[in-house]
Design a protein around this motif. Sequence first.
Motif, mmCIF file in Angstrom:
data_model
loop_
_atom_site.group_PDB
_atom_site.id
_atom_site.type_symbol
_atom_site.label_atom_id
_atom_site.label_comp_id
_atom_site.label_asym_id
_atom_site.label_seq_id
_atom_site.Cartn_x
_atom_site.Cartn_y
_atom_site.Cartn_z
ATOM 1 N N ALA A 36 0.842 -1.201 0.000
ATOM 2 C CA ALA A 36 0.000 0.000 0.000
ATOM 3 C C ALA A 36 0.876 1.249 0.000
ATOM 4 O O ALA A 36 0.611 2.215 -0.732
ATOM 5 C CB ALA A 36 -0.925 -0.006 1.220
ATOM 6 N N LEU A 37 1.938 1.204 0.783
ATOM 7 C CA LEU A 37 2.837 2.363 0.865
ATOM 8 C C LEU A 37 3.523 2.618 -0.483
ATOM 9 O O LEU A 37 3.723 3.771 -0.875
ATOM 10 C CB LEU A 37 3.873 2.127 1.978
ATOM 11 N N THR A 38 3.857 1.550 -1.187
ATOM 12 C CA THR A 38 4.450 1.681 -2.525
ATOM 13 C C THR A 38 3.519 2.482 -3.443
ATOM 14 O O THR A 38 3.956 3.375 -4.173
ATOM 15 C CB THR A 38 4.722 0.278 -3.127
ATOM 16 N N LEU A 39 2.242 2.164 -3.377
ATOM 17 C CA LEU A 39 1.258 2.873 -4.212
ATOM 18 C C LEU A 39 1.050 4.303 -3.743
ATOM 19 O O LEU A 39 0.893 5.221 -4.555
ATOM 20 C CB LEU A 39 -0.082 2.139 -4.190
ATOM 21 N N GLN A 96 10.241 -2.537 8.282
ATOM 22 C CA GLN A 96 10.969 -1.504 7.549
ATOM 23 C C GLN A 96 10.061 -0.932 6.460
ATOM 24 O O GLN A 96 9.696 -1.651 5.531
ATOM 25 C CB GLN A 96 12.215 -2.154 6.933
ATOM 26 N N PRO A 97 9.669 0.341 6.551
ATOM 27 C CA PRO A 97 8.818 0.893 5.499
ATOM 28 C C PRO A 97 9.605 1.158 4.225
ATOM 29 O O PRO A 97 10.760 1.595 4.292
ATOM 30 C CB PRO A 97 8.321 2.215 6.091
ATOM 31 N N VAL A 98 9.015 0.906 3.067
ATOM 32 C CA VAL A 98 9.696 1.202 1.802
ATOM 33 C C VAL A 98 9.782 2.716 1.621
ATOM 34 O O VAL A 98 8.904 3.456 2.076
ATOM 35 C CB VAL A 98 8.989 0.574 0.569
ATOM 36 N N ALA A 99 10.843 3.152 0.957
ATOM 37 C CA ALA A 99 11.029 4.580 0.705
ATOM 38 C C ALA A 99 10.527 4.927 -0.699
ATOM 39 O O ALA A 99 10.244 4.048 -1.514
ATOM 40 C CB ALA A 99 12.501 4.945 0.854
ATOM 41 N N SER A 193 17.879 0.730 -3.281
ATOM 42 C CA SER A 193 18.195 -0.701 -3.151
ATOM 43 C C SER A 193 17.872 -1.208 -1.755
ATOM 44 O O SER A 193 17.689 -2.408 -1.549
ATOM 45 C CB SER A 193 19.663 -0.940 -3.490
ATOM 46 N N SER A 194 17.751 -0.276 -0.809
ATOM 47 C CA SER A 194 17.420 -0.685 0.561
ATOM 48 C C SER A 194 15.948 -1.065 0.716
ATOM 49 O O SER A 194 15.556 -1.631 1.733
ATOM 50 C CB SER A 194 17.771 0.445 1.526
ATOM 51 N N ASN A 195 15.125 -0.759 -0.282
ATOM 52 C CA ASN A 195 13.703 -1.116 -0.179
ATOM 53 C C ASN A 195 13.539 -2.631 -0.148
ATOM 54 O O ASN A 195 14.090 -3.337 -0.998
ATOM 55 C CB ASN A 195 12.910 -0.551 -1.371
ATOM 56 N N GLN A 196 12.742 -3.078 0.815
ATOM 57 C CA GLN A 196 12.420 -4.492 0.917
ATOM 58 C C GLN A 196 11.759 -4.956 -0.382
ATOM 59 O O GLN A 196 10.944 -4.246 -0.956
ATOM 60 C CB GLN A 196 11.441 -4.656 2.087
ATOM 61 N N LYS A 197 12.123 -6.136 -0.831
ATOM 62 C CA LYS A 197 11.480 -6.683 -2.031
ATOM 63 C C LYS A 197 10.116 -7.222 -1.654
ATOM 64 O O LYS A 197 10.006 -8.036 -0.744
ATOM 65 C CB LYS A 197 12.342 -7.788 -2.630
ATOM 66 N N LEU A 198 9.087 -6.744 -2.316
ATOM 67 C CA LEU A 198 7.739 -7.191 -1.976
ATOM 68 C C LEU A 198 7.435 -8.505 -2.700
ATOM 69 O O LEU A 198 7.987 -8.768 -3.773
ATOM 70 C CB LEU A 198 6.719 -6.119 -2.385
ATOM 71 N N PRO A 199 6.559 -9.315 -2.116
ATOM 72 C CA PRO A 199 6.213 -10.589 -2.756
ATOM 73 C C PRO A 199 5.235 -10.373 -3.910
ATOM 74 O O PRO A 199 4.112 -10.855 -3.886
ATOM 75 C CB PRO A 199 5.575 -11.387 -1.618
ATOM 76 N N VAL A 200 5.679 -9.591 -4.901
ATOM 77 C CA VAL A 200 4.819 -9.320 -6.058
ATOM 78 C C VAL A 200 5.620 -9.513 -7.335
ATOM 79 O O VAL A 200 6.841 -9.353 -7.344
ATOM 80 C CB VAL A 200 4.265 -7.869 -6.065
ATOM 81 N N LYS A 201 4.938 -9.861 -8.401
ATOM 82 C CA LYS A 201 5.584 -9.937 -9.712
ATOM 83 C C LYS A 201 4.640 -9.331 -10.748
ATOM 84 O O LYS A 201 3.420 -9.339 -10.566
ATOM 85 C CB LYS A 201 5.908 -11.384 -10.076
ATOM 86 N N ALA A 202 5.253 -8.807 -11.797
ATOM 87 C CA ALA A 202 4.438 -8.245 -12.874
ATOM 88 C C ALA A 202 4.187 -9.327 -13.922
ATOM 89 O O ALA A 202 5.095 -10.069 -14.280
ATOM 90 C CB ALA A 202 5.141 -7.050 -13.496
ATOM 91 N N PHE A 203 2.975 -9.424 -14.396
ATOM 92 C CA PHE A 203 2.672 -10.272 -15.550
ATOM 93 C C PHE A 203 3.137 -9.538 -16.806
ATOM 94 O O PHE A 203 3.330 -8.313 -16.778
ATOM 95 C CB PHE A 203 1.164 -10.524 -15.651
ATOM 96 N N PRO A 204 3.297 -10.261 -17.913
ATOM 97 C CA PRO A 204 3.561 -9.536 -19.163
ATOM 98 C C PRO A 204 2.480 -8.472 -19.372
ATOM 99 O O PRO A 204 1.316 -8.704 -19.037
ATOM 100 C CB PRO A 204 3.480 -10.637 -20.227
ATOM 101 N N SER A 205 2.882 -7.328 -19.870
ATOM 102 C CA SER A 205 1.925 -6.228 -19.998
ATOM 103 C C SER A 205 0.872 -6.537 -21.053
ATOM 104 O O SER A 205 1.079 -7.372 -21.941
ATOM 105 C CB SER A 205 2.669 -4.948 -20.384
#
Length: 354
Positions: A36-39, A96-99, A193-205
Amino acid sequence: MKLSSVSLFSAAVGLASASPVHKRAGVTDADILNYALTLEHLEAAFYEEGLKNYTHDDFTKAGMKDPFYSNLKMVAMDEQTHVQFLTQALTAAGAQPVAKCNYSFPATDVKSFLALGSVLEGVGVSAYLGAAASIMNDTYLTAAGSILTVEARHSAYLRAALGEAPSPQAFDDPLGLNEVYTVASPFIASCPSSNQKLPVKAFPSLTMSSMTGSKVDLMAGPGFNMDNTTGLYAAFITVTGPIWAQLTPKGDGKFSATIPEGVSGQSYVVLTKGNSQATDDNIVAGPAIVEVATSTSSMGGGMNSTTSMTSSSPSMSMSGSATPTPTYNAAPGMAPRSLVGVLAGFVGAMGLFL
Ligand SMILES: *[C@@H]1O[C@H](CO)[C@@H](O)[C@H](O)[C@H]1NC(C)=O
Ligand SMILES: *[C@@H]1O[C@H](CO)[C@@H](O)[C@H](O)[C@H]1NC(C)=O
Ligand SMILES: *[C@@H]1O[C@H](CO)[C@@H](O)[C@H](O)[C@H]1NC(C)=O
Ligand SMILES: *[C@@H]1O[C@H](CO)[C@@H](O)[C@H](O)[C@H]1NC(C)=O
Ligand SMILES: *[C@@H]1O[C@H](CO)[C@@H](O)[C@H](O)[C@H]1NC(C)=O
């Protein structure tokens, strides 16, 4: 900083006091809050840039009458407050909140800025709605819900300002994490690079390249397997499940689909393998965003421009003459390169309203 924000911050801290965040199906509440914070970072940056790029005078010249500009500044402030709230809540919960990242928005003037803003708000609503069921903790769920309702009001306000129906359907469409990320990632240029990697992936557009009547032309982007389109279907996502659309492969990752009955407003179409479900397991491209304006949208457009709610837009009369025939506008599908072109198409259609 407004007083209300300050008390919200204390609420965030209280809300997150100590207890470790809970986890459902591999996704923790902290993951959801960071998602949510990313958005919210993206939306906050979008309005910050836009309000830097375009002056009050630019908005007036584009036909946005007062108090539109000051209301837009309030929208921008809401997004900043959401960023601060989620950041505090995550920190207080020991996560850790994403920046903020660097972004790339295909907006070049007030009209394209507002058109993209309306789409982003709609995606925000769909994102919170889709994530709600994954939030374990009641307190976080209520907090997320209180953000969702505000995003929905932003969406309605911008839609009305653009001459679109503020609430074109009785139910909003929930999007999953990966679907939202697919739609949002083209706007994210680079992150710390310090942002935590979220458990999300992009599908082909999946991008909408054009539309004729109820037919939309779609184009799948990199990563999509163009060699075998056997057994592929198009699904429009709704809260009660996918509505299947007729899909015709045209070769080279291009397809034509017919927008089904019952789809309206900001809608999302994905390509799936098989037609029993539309989930992370079988989505092969998309979503593409399709704005489907039915005759009901004259509810917004039919109002006189003197109507207070829509006074910001001089353009309401256009859909006042809306015919019962649905009209279809393209919105950014998602390949970064084609995005500008598609958005231009979207804004072109919007130009009628503006
Ligand atoms: C939800 O989170 C809050 C704040 O972290 C905590 O006080 C509360 O105990 C949690 N509730 C549950 C059911 O875990
Ligand atoms: C603001 O202007 C900059 C520079 O022209 C541009 O790169 C950016 O995309 C614009 N952003 C918005 C939201 O209009
Ligand atoms: C954003 O872009 C600037 C300029 O290119 C760069 O210096 C900075 O490291 C970037 N920040 C992130 C978070 O990627
Ligand atoms: C093409 O995809 C369909 C459906 O997934 C599959 O049944 C078929 O075996 C595939 N054909 C080839 C040549 O890979
Ligand atoms: C809009 O305004 C015109 C002229 O001011 C008036 O004749 C018309 O009835 C109004 N329409 C609505 C829907 O209020």
